[in-house]
Design a protein around this motif. Structure first.
Motif, short mmCIF file in Angstrom:
data_model
loop_
_atom_site.label_atom_id
_atom_site.label_comp_id
_atom_site.label_asym_id
_atom_site.label_seq_id
_atom_site.Cartn_x
_atom_site.Cartn_y
_atom_site.Cartn_z
N THR A 1 26.97 -41.39 -47.62
CA THR A 1 26.41 -39.89 -48.15
C THR A 1 27.24 -39.85 -49.52
OG1 THR A 1 26.29 -39.29 -45.86
CG2 THR A 1 26.33 -37.77 -47.68
N LEU A 2 25.76 -40.04 -50.60
CA LEU A 2 26.77 -39.95 -51.67
C LEU A 2 26.43 -38.44 -51.87
CD1 LEU A 2 25.13 -42.93 -53.22
CD2 LEU A 2 27.58 -42.34 -52.80
N PRO A 3 28.00 -38.16 -52.77
CA PRO A 3 27.73 -36.38 -52.91
C PRO A 3 26.82 -35.84 -53.28
CG PRO A 3 29.06 -37.14 -54.18
CD PRO A 3 28.30 -38.77 -53.52
N ALA A 4 26.47 -34.55 -53.36
CA ALA A 4 25.97 -33.42 -53.89
C ALA A 4 26.39 -32.89 -54.69
CB ALA A 4 25.16 -32.66 -52.97
N THR A 5 25.88 -32.12 -56.30
CA THR A 5 26.34 -31.82 -57.32
C THR A 5 25.93 -30.30 -57.59
OG1 THR A 5 25.54 -33.01 -58.95
CG2 THR A 5 27.09 -34.06 -57.82
N ALA A 6 26.71 -29.73 -58.31
CA ALA A 6 26.47 -28.23 -58.38
C ALA A 6 26.93 -27.75 -59.62
CB ALA A 6 26.44 -26.74 -57.57
N MET A 7 25.40 -27.18 -61.44
CA MET A 7 26.38 -27.17 -62.22
C MET A 7 26.07 -25.74 -62.72
SD MET A 7 25.91 -29.58 -65.68
CE MET A 7 26.80 -30.80 -65.13
N PRO B 1 19.09 -12.98 -76.89
CA PRO B 1 18.81 -13.41 -77.77
C PRO B 1 19.72 -14.29 -78.63
CG PRO B 1 18.48 -11.33 -78.27
CD PRO B 1 19.22 -11.43 -77.22
N SER B 2 20.87 -14.61 -78.12
CA SER B 2 22.09 -15.81 -78.47
C SER B 2 22.70 -16.62 -77.74
CB SER B 2 22.81 -14.61 -79.18
OG SER B 2 23.70 -14.49 -78.71
N THR B 3 22.35 -16.12 -76.04
CA THR B 3 22.79 -16.81 -74.55
C THR B 3 21.21 -17.63 -73.98
OG1 THR B 3 24.88 -15.69 -75.75
CG2 THR B 3 24.58 -16.64 -73.13
N LYS B 4 21.79 -18.62 -73.22
CA LYS B 4 21.03 -19.64 -72.03
C LYS B 4 22.26 -19.25 -71.14
CE LYS B 4 17.57 -21.31 -75.22
NZ LYS B 4 17.31 -22.60 -75.90
N VAL B 5 21.84 -19.82 -69.93
CA VAL B 5 22.87 -19.88 -68.53
C VAL B 5 21.58 -20.50 -67.60
CG1 VAL B 5 23.37 -19.17 -66.74
CG2 VAL B 5 23.88 -17.55 -68.59
N GLY B 6 22.09 -21.69 -67.71
CA GLY B 6 21.88 -22.93 -66.77
C GLY B 6 21.87 -23.07 -65.78
N MET B 7 21.44 -23.59 -64.17
CA MET B 7 22.47 -23.69 -62.92
C MET B 7 21.68 -24.79 -62.17
SD MET B 7 23.16 -19.86 -61.08
CE MET B 7 21.34 -19.20 -62.02
N SER B 8 22.10 -25.86 -61.69
CA SER B 8 21.45 -26.60 -61.32
C SER B 8 22.14 -27.24 -60.02
CB SER B 8 20.98 -28.25 -62.63
OG SER B 8 22.43 -29.14 -62.89
N TYR B 9 21.24 -28.15 -60.17
CA TYR B 9 21.64 -28.69 -58.34
C TYR B 9 21.44 -30.07 -57.78
CZ TYR B 9 22.28 -29.26 -53.03
OH TYR B 9 23.12 -30.18 -51.61
N ARG B 10 21.43 -30.94 -57.67
CA ARG B 10 21.40 -32.65 -57.23
C ARG B 10 21.68 -32.62 -55.36
NH1 ARG B 10 19.25 -36.35 -59.82
NH2 ARG B 10 18.49 -35.67 -61.43
#
Length: 410
Positions: free
Chosen positions: A249-255, A213-222
């Motif tokens: 080549t411009l780089p990928a990112t992951a968060m 109820p109080s915590t969120k997790v996010g994951m993303s990739y470009r």
């Protein structure tokens, strides 16, 4: 060796003096995130700018919304010369501060179509301008580097259930580059200038889940974006100009990001971001006359870590603060370029949100970036003479960033 084989660092490195994120990227994509040093950006959906960091966050933005932001970048980039020279010919002198102030705009729109959240963003992922004096110590390696970019990003997201959302986006990215450097002739210096541009395409995706109820997790990739750049080089009368091309080549990112509501007033945020700079490693330039040039950029993958806090003071006021550590992809003094004098940076940020009316709010953020001193010992072979040129010295850098944005719910 001919003038047409000028160092590849001039022709198309797609580097920039942007010292606001690692390498030559710009993280300034949200004024609400600026006040947090972008801590937790992939898990915190305060407004539609979340689509840049995690498109799944669009499902957390109610109704329709438009966001317009602007970031003022105020860098200082002092170079102190120590032993720059053309080997066996002459020493080179001249300190300089080549940093220039910049403006970075962002525009975002979020809408709704049935169960789907839609988003469109326009922003600047790379860019800035670095311009040295014509007589500085590194004039045979660089004078001007002027990189501009525009990224168009269409996104779609939906909730899988009450706890989890997914998002996907496509990107069209345009870059344009102008660069120059002096040419050593043994008499009056010549100068070479290039112009090049390119369109590249990629994608982004994300996941956002409420783990408690109080915590969120996010994951993303470009994804990586390959720029098939084409342009021209002008030698200002020393030799005929010609066309050139290069695939960059411009780089990928992951968060990975987390937000946690400590109580009804305080939210804590954290994240770690990986950038795949090693993909931007070898640069190959092909010229119209059939010649070819290669150079190794030596970039390594880098990490960024951030911690932040949001304090909900009242219905109208929200305050933010954050810190971050941004790791440089430049491995050593021998690999550091005067076009990318990047080093490790520490961020300290503050910001606020003010609810002007029930449908309009304003965000402001301020960051100061402390950069490590950066030694440079860059060797290049001068064309057309074949002489060895060394740029040796130290960069001392700091940056102030002021960000503002308006959020309109309609």
């Amino acid at each position: 060796m001919t003038v047409s084989k000028l160092t590849p660092a001039l022709i198309l490195t797609l580097t920039s003096p942007a010292v606001m994120a690692s390498g030559f990227a710009l993280i300034e994509q949200s004024a609400s995130g600026q006040g947090l040093s972008y801590a937790g950006a992939a898990a915190s959906a305060e407004d539609a700018s979340v689509m840049w960091f995690n498109p799944a966050g669009l499902t957390e933005v109610a109704g329709s919304q438009a966001v317009a932001g602007m970031h003022v970048l105020l860098p200082s980039n002092d170079f102190t010369n120590s032993d720059s020279r053309i080997e066996g010919v002459m020493p080179l002198s001249g300190n300089d501060n080549a940093a220039t102030n910049g403006l970075v705009p962002n525009l975002y729109w979020k809408g709704q179509y049935g169960d789907y959240a839609l988003g469109f963003g326009l922003n600047v992922p790379y860019g800035q301008k670095l311009e040295y004096a014509d007589d500085w110590a590194g004039r045979y390696q660089s004078i001007e580097t002027d990189l501009k970019s525009v990224n168009l990003n269409a996104n779609i997201a939906r909730k899988l259930n009450d706890h989890t959302s997914i998002g996907f986006g496509v990107n069209a990215q345009y870059v344009t580059l102008n660069m120059s450097q002096k040419i050593f002739t043994g008499g009056a210096d010549g100068e070479a200038e290039i112009e090049a541009d390119s369109w590249g395409y990629g994608y982004n995706l994300g996941l956002l889940t409420q783990v408690s109820p109080s915590t969120k997790v996010g994951m993303s990739y470009r994804s990586e974006i390959i720029q098939n750049a084409k342009g021209e080089v002008d030698y200002n009368g020393l030799a005929p100009g010609q066309t050139l091309k290069s695939d960059v080549t411009l780089p990928a990112t992951a968060m990975f990001a987390v937000t946690h509501d400590l109580n009804e007033h305080i939210t804590l945020l954290a994240d770690a971001t990986w950038t795949g700079w090693s993909a931007y490693d070898e640069l190959v330039i092909e010229f119209a006359n059939g010649s070819r040039s290669e150079t190794n950029q030596n970039f390594k993958d880098s990490m960024r870590y951030a911690l932040g806090m949001i304090y909900d003071y009242s219905d109208d006021w929200r305050f933010r603060t954050g810190v971050a550590f941004d790791e440089t992809p430049v491995p050593n003094a021998e690999s550091r370029s005067s076009r990318t004098p990047d080093s490790n940076k520490t961020w300290v940020s503050v910001g606020f949100n003010y609810q002007v009316t029930p449908s309009v709010s304003l965000d402001a953020g301020y960051s100061h970036l402390f950069a490590d001193k950066a030694r440079i010992n860059k060797h290049e072979t001068l064309s057309p003479s074949g002489l060895d040129n060394y740029l040796v010295g130290e960069y001392e850098t700091h940056v102030d960033i002021v960000s503002l944005q308006m959020v309109w719910n309609y």
